[in-house]
Design a protein around this motif. Sequence first.
Motif, PDB file in Angstrom:
ATOM      1  N   ILE A 411       0.832  -1.200   0.000  1.00 25.60           N
ATOM      2  CA  ILE A 411       0.000   0.000   0.000  1.00 25.60           C
ATOM      3  C   ILE A 411       0.868   1.251   0.000  1.00 25.60           C
ATOM      4  N   ASN A 412       1.929   1.253   0.814  1.00 31.77           N
ATOM      5  CA  ASN A 412       2.808   2.430   0.855  1.00 31.77           C
ATOM      6  C   ASN A 412       3.516   2.649  -0.480  1.00 31.77           C
ATOM      7  N   GLU A 413       4.047   1.578  -1.040  1.00 27.78           N
ATOM      8  CA  GLU A 413       4.846   1.706  -2.263  1.00 27.78           C
ATOM      9  C   GLU A 413       4.001   1.996  -3.491  1.00 27.78           C
ATOM     10  N   ARG A 414       2.777   1.445  -3.530  1.00 29.81           N
ATOM     11  CA  ARG A 414       1.976   1.545  -4.757  1.00 29.81           C
ATOM     12  C   ARG A 414       0.849   2.575  -4.689  1.00 29.81           C
ATOM     13  N   LEU A 415       0.343   2.863  -3.505  1.00 29.45           N
ATOM     14  CA  LEU A 415      -0.837   3.709  -3.398  1.00 29.45           C
ATOM     15  C   LEU A 415      -0.589   5.027  -2.668  1.00 29.45           C
ATOM     16  N   VAL A 416       0.300   5.033  -1.674  1.00 35.90           N
ATOM     17  CA  VAL A 416       0.467   6.208  -0.819  1.00 35.90           C
ATOM     18  C   VAL A 416       1.638   7.083  -1.271  1.00 35.90           C
ATOM     19  N   LEU A 459       6.362  15.460  -8.792  1.00 31.39           N
ATOM     20  CA  LEU A 459       7.115  14.738  -9.826  1.00 31.39           C
ATOM     21  C   LEU A 459       6.692  13.267  -9.815  1.00 31.39           C
ATOM     22  N   TYR A 460       5.840  12.915 -10.756  1.00 28.84           N
ATOM     23  CA  TYR A 460       5.436  11.516 -10.909  1.00 28.84           C
ATOM     24  C   TYR A 460       6.335  10.777 -11.894  1.00 28.84           C
ATOM     25  N   PHE A 461       7.090  11.532 -12.682  1.00 27.08           N
ATOM     26  CA  PHE A 461       7.972  10.950 -13.693  1.00 27.08           C
ATOM     27  C   PHE A 461       9.343  11.595 -13.541  1.00 27.08           C
ATOM     28  N   GLY A 462      10.397  10.767 -13.601  1.00 27.84           N
ATOM     29  CA  GLY A 462      11.733  11.321 -13.411  1.00 27.84           C
ATOM     30  C   GLY A 462      12.822  10.299 -13.583  1.00 27.84           C
ATOM     31  N   GLU A 463      13.990  10.628 -13.051  1.00 27.99           N
ATOM     32  CA  GLU A 463      15.158   9.757 -13.198  1.00 27.99           C
ATOM     33  C   GLU A 463      15.113   8.561 -12.259  1.00 27.99           C
ATOM     34  N   MET A 464      14.371   8.667 -11.154  1.00 27.17           N
ATOM     35  CA  MET A 464      14.354   7.600 -10.158  1.00 27.17           C
ATOM     36  C   MET A 464      13.016   6.872 -10.087  1.00 27.17           C
ATOM     37  N   SER A 465      12.031   7.275 -10.870  1.00 24.20           N
ATOM     38  CA  SER A 465      10.684   6.702 -10.783  1.00 24.20           C
ATOM     39  C   SER A 465      10.635   5.365 -11.513  1.00 24.20           C
ATOM     40  N   ASN A 466      11.052   4.300 -10.820  1.00 27.21           N
ATOM     41  CA  ASN A 466      11.180   2.999 -11.467  1.00 27.21           C
ATOM     42  C   ASN A 466       9.940   2.119 -11.337  1.00 27.21           C
ATOM     43  N   ASP A 467       9.099   2.352 -10.351  1.00 22.24           N
ATOM     44  CA  ASP A 467       8.015   1.431 -10.047  1.00 22.24           C
ATOM     45  C   ASP A 467       6.670   1.981 -10.498  1.00 22.24           C
ATOM     46  N   HIS A 468       5.740   1.063 -10.718  1.00 26.31           N
ATOM     47  CA  HIS A 468       4.376   1.466 -11.055  1.00 26.31           C
ATOM     48  C   HIS A 468       3.648   1.897  -9.787  1.00 26.31           C
ATOM     49  N   VAL A 469       2.732   2.850  -9.923  1.00 27.65           N
ATOM     50  CA  VAL A 469       1.924   3.313  -8.797  1.00 27.65           C
ATOM     51  C   VAL A 469       0.482   3.466  -9.270  1.00 27.65           C
ATOM     52  N   PHE A 470      -0.435   3.446  -8.289  1.00 30.73           N
ATOM     53  CA  PHE A 470      -1.855   3.626  -8.573  1.00 30.73           C
ATOM     54  C   PHE A 470      -2.309   4.935  -7.932  1.00 30.73           C
ATOM     55  N   VAL A 471      -3.018   5.743  -8.694  1.00 27.93           N
ATOM     56  CA  VAL A 471      -3.500   7.031  -8.203  1.00 27.93           C
ATOM     57  C   VAL A 471      -5.019   7.063  -8.265  1.00 27.93           C
ATOM     58  N   SER A 520      -7.528  -5.764  -3.716  1.00 24.67           N
ATOM     59  CA  SER A 520      -7.555  -4.514  -2.965  1.00 24.67           C
ATOM     60  C   SER A 520      -8.903  -3.807  -3.087  1.00 24.67           C
ATOM     61  N   ASP A 521      -9.428  -3.343  -1.956  1.00 24.94           N
ATOM     62  CA  ASP A 521     -10.658  -2.551  -1.946  1.00 24.94           C
ATOM     63  C   ASP A 521     -10.383  -1.079  -2.237  1.00 24.94           C
ATOM     64  N   ASP A 522      -9.102  -0.698  -2.254  1.00 25.29           N
ATOM     65  CA  ASP A 522      -8.754   0.707  -2.480  1.00 25.29           C
ATOM     66  C   ASP A 522      -8.835   1.105  -3.950  1.00 25.29           C
ATOM     67  N   ILE A 523      -8.775   0.123  -4.856  1.00 22.72           N
ATOM     68  CA  ILE A 523      -8.830   0.407  -6.286  1.00 22.72           C
ATOM     69  C   ILE A 523     -10.283   0.578  -6.699  1.00 22.72           C
ATOM     70  N   THR A 524     -10.623   1.737  -7.259  1.00 26.86           N
ATOM     71  CA  THR A 524     -11.992   2.034  -7.675  1.00 26.86           C
ATOM     72  C   THR A 524     -12.059   2.183  -9.196  1.00 26.86           C
ATOM     73  N   GLU A 525     -13.247   2.511  -9.691  1.00 31.44           N
ATOM     74  CA  GLU A 525     -13.421   2.711 -11.124  1.00 31.44           C
ATOM     75  C   GLU A 525     -12.642   3.927 -11.626  1.00 31.44           C
ATOM     76  N   GLU A 526     -12.326   4.851 -10.739  1.00 30.55           N
ATOM     77  CA  GLU A 526     -11.591   6.053 -11.135  1.00 30.55           C
ATOM     78  C   GLU A 526     -10.074   5.881 -11.022  1.00 30.55           C
ATOM     79  N   SER A 527      -9.626   4.768 -10.484  1.00 24.64           N
ATOM     80  CA  SER A 527      -8.190   4.571 -10.250  1.00 24.64           C
ATOM     81  C   SER A 527      -7.449   4.411 -11.569  1.00 24.64           C
ATOM     82  N   ARG A 528      -6.206   4.870 -11.559  1.00 24.02           N
ATOM     83  CA  ARG A 528      -5.358   4.788 -12.749  1.00 24.02           C
ATOM     84  C   ARG A 528      -3.998   4.243 -12.343  1.00 24.02           C
ATOM     85  N   VAL A 529      -3.345   3.575 -13.275  1.00 25.70           N
ATOM     86  CA  VAL A 529      -2.009   3.048 -13.019  1.00 25.70           C
ATOM     87  C   VAL A 529      -1.008   3.823 -13.869  1.00 25.70           C
ATOM     88  N   LEU A 530       0.081   4.242 -13.252  1.00 29.43           N
ATOM     89  CA  LEU A 530       1.173   4.927 -13.937  1.00 29.43           C
ATOM     90  C   LEU A 530       2.381   3.989 -13.930  1.00 29.43           C
TER      91      LEU A 530
END
Length: 725
Positions: A411-416, A459-471, A520-530
């Motif tokens: 949850i911390n790494e992908r959602l928060v 900054l959602y995109f950059g030199e260190m942004s290696n992992d996928h996240v959900f917003v 996960s119950d945190d992922i809704t219809e409005e959620s997006r993956v980057l």
Amino acid sequence: MSGKIRLLPFIVAGLVFVVLPQFVTVYTDWLWFGETGYQDVFLLSLSSQLSVGLIVFGFVFLVFFGNLQIALKSLKKPHLLIGPTTEDVRPMVLEQRQLRLIIKVVSGVVALFLAFLASSQWLVWLKSSHAVPFGKTDPILGQDIAFYVFQLPALELVRTLVLLLIVVSLIGSAVLYFLSENLNIEPEKGLSIHPIAKRHLSLLGAVFFLLMAFGAYLDMHRLLLSPGGVIHGASYTDVHAELPALRVLIGAAIFAAGLSVVQAFSTVRWLLLSGGVGYIVVSLAGSAYAVAIQRLLVTPNEQVREAPFIVHNIEATRDAFGIDEVEERELSGDDALTGDDIEKNLETIANVRLWDHQPLLDTFGQIQEIRTYYDFASVDNDRYVIDGNYRQIMLSARELNSESLPNRSWINERLVFTHGYGLALGPVNEVTQEGLPVLFVKNIPPQSSVDLEINQPSLYFGEMSNDHVFVNTRAEEFHYPEGDDNIYSRYTGSGGISVGSFFRKLLFSLRFQSFKLLLSDDITEESRVLFHRNLSDRLSMIAPFLTYDEDPYLVVSEGRLFWIRDAYTVTDRYPYSSSVGRGPNYIRNSVKVVVDAYNGSTTYYLADPDDPLAKNLDLIFPNLFRPLSELSDDLRLHLRYPEGIFSLQATILSTYHMTNPDVFYNKEDQWDVPSIDDSGGGGVPMQPYYTIMRLPGEEDAEFIQMLPFTPRRKDNLAAWLVARS
């Protein structure tokens, strides 16, 4: 039925472990390319691979299967015995129906292998079919440079594929003829071959020799790309010995092919072998002749013999690296510095750089990281108009390092913890009383002491942004710390792919190999993956055929943060041009890439529309590049001459500023990049240096990159190279 049941587990396993992962990867990549706006690039790459693969598969299967079918028809008996016949061991009995099935399977395997080989080179085919002339020809064979860059790789690939096909066809047909006893080696009679087998194998041999002739023709052009000798490209021996020998070798190969055809329709047996022996003799004689020319004519008087070819190498290398356009100015350095000189160059003096990259990066990390999970990846040089003054600035993005989170839960790494926040920005020439850098923009949230505002610091995109996240999930998204508390936010950008449906959740669960997304119950219809948020990963996904500068740099424009990265078109097939190590021997900074650090929108701008390699790519991918005139005026002010190509050009210029072949041959005026003593007592080559300076003869100061040269093994200044932005 039982046989089908036994095969069912293997079919299911193949679908689960091979087909399904491929489908998931391709489909989610399709969605990602749709989100980035480059779906047509992805579709073209897939369709090209599929088209090339199918065409080659069909051609190879028909030719290989046809040859084996011809050999199979010579089987006199309705079955074939394989293995010795004894009282205890029975031979394997294969009927023609079974043999035909085996031949089809083998043909399919061979065709599949060559199809994969051909389809992996899909861009070679496209570049060849969209070739753009350079308008310059090589000095030996008179071919346009485009032939070497675009057509020659495709011709080499065609020859390799057809040669492999003919060789395996020869081997397969010979094996079948041997098994059917139409081809035997008897101790008393020697070689015994049926007329049908002789005709078939002889005609295949003729095609083989024609391919060898074609290979020799290609070798004539490859001489101009050869790296050996005094210079890169064809030398005196290559032109006066190797080239004539290859022409004779072409004739010998064609003659051998003719003998093979004659043998196919006559009773004479040894014509093909005679042609092959003649071909080998001519090849060896050509090599011996080249060695003799080199030792007897060239080596005793190498400087004179190689002079014309050194000229070709100098001209080609200077053109391929763009250093033929360097403007040379004479500067004595003897003038005395006066007060008037200082008054005229106040902008230069006001921007003398006091900070080096690594110490400043360490300092940023100590005073501006704020929390352990923030990191500064690199420091960038740029110029801004600050409070009406033209200033050189050093800045660094404060990115999120998920590996440094105190609690690395899903949850911390992908959602928060989804994004970095803000930057540190300050002048290059000021320090505080404590010896720390002065910062115009600092802290969280960003505090600016000048007229440079940051309205969107995420900054959602950059030199260190290696992992996928959900917003846009039910989980609160960490924005930035405030004292002992945290501020949370919700992503309002346009980036990312919707993952609301169950099918999408399942796909991305398989893609990221984590079923926590599905549960996960945190992922809704409005959620997006980057994902593909790292700049290198993102750009290499969209356009892997470009070479990217190692240093993307952050730009503040109209209150937003953008990344700019330079991209190069390169090739190692420019005739007579030398390279640095195993790198390219032609390079242009033809493309500028701009990435929005918040939305991830990625735009490729064509900076050099006259570059033939860029024109070639523009024809292949008509919707990839946009004209540089469409870039906003503010961002255009931050374009710069990149360090990667500048370093390469400086290395080349240190030798290729010598245009006299005699001086070049003796390396009489070789330059070196000066070395800086480090703490270990050794020497570290000086790196190119960004600064603001008024160049001699110019009215205004400008942002430049420069590097000095010294004579080899000396410390006095010989010259300095400047790239203007």
